[in-house]
Design an enzyme around this catalytic site. Structure first.
Site, short mmCIF file in Angstrom:
data_model
loop_
_atom_site.label_atom_id
_atom_site.label_comp_id
_atom_site.label_asym_id
_atom_site.label_seq_id
_atom_site.Cartn_x
_atom_site.Cartn_y
_atom_site.Cartn_z
N LYS A 56 73.90 67.89 37.76
CA LYS A 56 72.67 67.75 38.55
C LYS A 56 72.97 67.19 39.93
O LYS A 56 72.48 67.68 40.95
CB LYS A 56 71.69 66.84 37.82
CG LYS A 56 70.43 66.53 38.62
CD LYS A 56 69.53 65.53 37.89
CE LYS A 56 69.91 64.10 38.15
NZ LYS A 56 69.39 63.61 39.46
N ASN A 57 73.77 66.10 39.97
CA ASN A 57 74.00 65.39 41.23
C ASN A 57 74.83 66.21 42.22
O ASN A 57 74.86 65.89 43.41
CB ASN A 57 74.67 64.04 40.97
CG ASN A 57 73.72 63.05 40.34
OD1 ASN A 57 72.50 63.24 40.36
ND2 ASN A 57 74.27 61.99 39.77
N CYS A 109 61.53 53.44 44.41
CA CYS A 109 62.36 53.91 43.30
C CYS A 109 62.35 52.84 42.22
O CYS A 109 62.49 51.66 42.52
CB CYS A 109 63.78 54.17 43.79
SG CYS A 109 64.88 54.75 42.47
N ARG A 138 67.07 51.21 47.18
CA ARG A 138 67.82 52.39 47.59
C ARG A 138 67.38 52.88 48.98
O ARG A 138 66.93 54.01 49.14
CB ARG A 138 67.68 53.51 46.56
CG ARG A 138 68.14 53.10 45.18
CD ARG A 138 67.81 54.13 44.12
NE ARG A 138 68.78 55.21 44.10
CZ ARG A 138 68.72 56.24 43.26
NH1 ARG A 138 67.74 56.33 42.40
NH2 ARG A 138 69.63 57.18 43.30
N ASP A 185 75.38 55.25 36.07
CA ASP A 185 74.53 56.20 35.36
C ASP A 185 74.87 56.30 33.87
O ASP A 185 74.20 57.02 33.13
CB ASP A 185 74.64 57.59 36.00
CG ASP A 185 73.77 57.71 37.24
OD1 ASP A 185 73.02 56.77 37.55
OD2 ASP A 185 73.85 58.76 37.91
N ARG A 239 64.28 65.62 34.01
CA ARG A 239 64.85 65.65 35.36
C ARG A 239 66.36 65.88 35.31
O ARG A 239 66.93 66.43 36.26
CB ARG A 239 64.58 64.34 36.09
CG ARG A 239 63.15 64.15 36.55
CD ARG A 239 63.05 62.91 37.41
NE ARG A 239 64.09 62.90 38.43
CZ ARG A 239 64.78 61.82 38.80
NH1 ARG A 239 64.51 60.65 38.26
NH2 ARG A 239 65.71 61.92 39.72
#
Length: 428
Positions: free
Chosen positions: A22-23, A120, A125, A310, A402
């Site tokens: 995803k990133n 967030c 961030r 993460d 997501r």
């Protein structure tokens, strides 16, 4: 609002194919703005975040076509003409990373107006470093009514930029802008995440001149234009680490396929320390745990190649069943222990002081109703639920959607009892 229900106690056994990262995918999609030719991305994950960004790109004039090709899931992005340089709040707020369209729009058209991404749940961030990097490249930036208005009518120009601390987002954003700048840009103290390397290699395939990939110093020699390219998205190391942790949690035997073991060395070292058997296979990893309690392991999150923030919530879930006390230290984001109260609802024994969580292993977890608070925290509750006695119901699973593709299907194929409950009201 959907929920996920898990009946715990089943050992995971089988194989799980790992999707594209995803990133990486969302930054590669943004790179399509830099060329008038098509960019074909294969091994593309189908996620809420990629859909959000696709919608935003369409609003800027990009043709976005999702299809199944010979190389699996692919997305073809074609920005033949930029028809708008305005990215509204309603779209940008849905996913922070969409803010990164600012640099490519500025580099290609000389101007852009993009919403600030807003708050967030896992910390402030801020985008200060992004804007400082773009200013160093010659952009004139104004902040007004929650929007960034940026101008570079004579084009961006190369600059020497030293980041005061390692920032993945700022490194990616500066890279996306600098490839079309006049002259040479040097990024010092750049982030080294594999997803940044993936972006840099793709940009080079499009005709960019990026050197120093996977090092703290990136040197970008600007070019006049970029071409299209075919590019395969790197495997998702966070998804792979999540399923590795789930296999360890349930005492199962799972082979992760279509992945690169080298991207997970920080996690696999900790899994072995906890008593889990980890073996490399021709295209992935085999994760096994046969009986016996897990051993407690201390973890501190760090920038790559350290232990990924993460994966912190997932590893904490694993340590709730360890035989002894573990200390989990979070150094990357503030407010990233919001999963703790939810794990405690399942019977975990955790105490938080600032950026440190002490996890005292318990004999068993017990199913309960819990609530997802952010993307990675939500999947830690899935991992805990797989091992808990009875049924665990997780609300607000849009967080999961997501970043995890076909989660119920992948876990179900390995014997987990996981099902989606459609359209339930969120009672929290």
């Amino acid at each position: 609002m959907d929920r996920i229900a898990i009946t715990g106690g089943a050992r995971l056994n089988g194989a799980i194919p790992i999707s594209g990262a995803k990133n990486s995918a969302i930054k590669l999609m943004a790179a399509s703005l830099l060329t008038e030719q098509p960019l074909r991305l294969t091994n593309m994950p189908r996620l809420a975040d990629t859909r959000f960004l696709g919608e935003l790109l369409r609003g800027l004039g990009v043709s976005v076509t999702e299809q199944d090709g010979a190389d699996g899931t692919e997305t073809v992005l074609h920005a033949a003409e930029i028809t708008s340089t305005f990215a509204p709040y309603d779209l940008v707020r849905q996913m922070r990373a969409s803010f990164n369209v600012l640099g490519p729009l500025l580099a290609r058209t000389g101007h852009a107006r993009v919403s600030l991404p807003g708050g967030c749940t896992i910390g402030a961030r801020p985008v200060d470093l992004h804007l400082q990097a773009l200013s160093a490249l010659g952009a004139v930036i104004e902040l007004e009514e929650g929007y960034v208005s940026a101008q570079a009518p004579k084009g961006l120009r190369g600059a020497e930029i030293t980041f005061p601390f390692v920032s993945v987002g700022a490194t990616e954003h500066a890279l996306l802008a600098a490839v079309l700048a006049q002259g040479v840009t040097v990024l010092h103290n750049a982030a080294r995440e594999p997803e940044i390397g993936d972006l840099a290699h793709c940009l080079n395939a499009m005709g960019a001149r990026v050197e120093g990939i996977d090092t703290p110093t990136l040197t970008i020699t600007g070019v006049g234009s970029l071409s299209g390219a075919d590019w395969s998205v790197i495997p998702d190391r966070i998804e792979a680490g999540t399923y590795a942790t789930a296999a360890a949690m349930t005492g199962g035997d799972v082979t992760l396929t279509k992945m690169r073991p080298a991207l997970l060395t920080a996690l696999t070292a900790k899994l072995r320390e906890a008593g889990v058997t980890v073996d490399e296979t021709p295209d992935g990893l085999r994760i096994r745990r046969d009986g016996g309690r897990l051993q407690p392991v201390d973890v501190t999150t760090e920038v790559y190649p350290g232990f990924a923030t993460d994966l912190q919530a997932q590893f904490m879930a694993l340590m709730t069943l360890a035989e002894g006390e573990s200390v989990i230290s979070e150094t990357i984001f503030e407010n990233r222990f919001m999963h703790v109260p939810e794990l405690m609802r399942l019977g975990a024994d955790i105490t938080v002081h600032g950026g440190e969580a002490r996890v005292r292993g318990v004999e068993a977890l017990h199913g309960a109703e819990v609530m997802a608070t952010d993307l990675r925290a939500s999947v830690s509750l899935v991992i805990a639920g797989l091992a808990a006695e009875g049924e665990t119901t997780i609300g607000r699973v849009y967080h999961l959607d997501r970043g995890f593709e076909r989660l119920e299907e992948k876990l179900g194929a390995c014997g987990a009892e996981v099902r989606r409950l459609k359209g339930y009201e969120d009672g929290h």
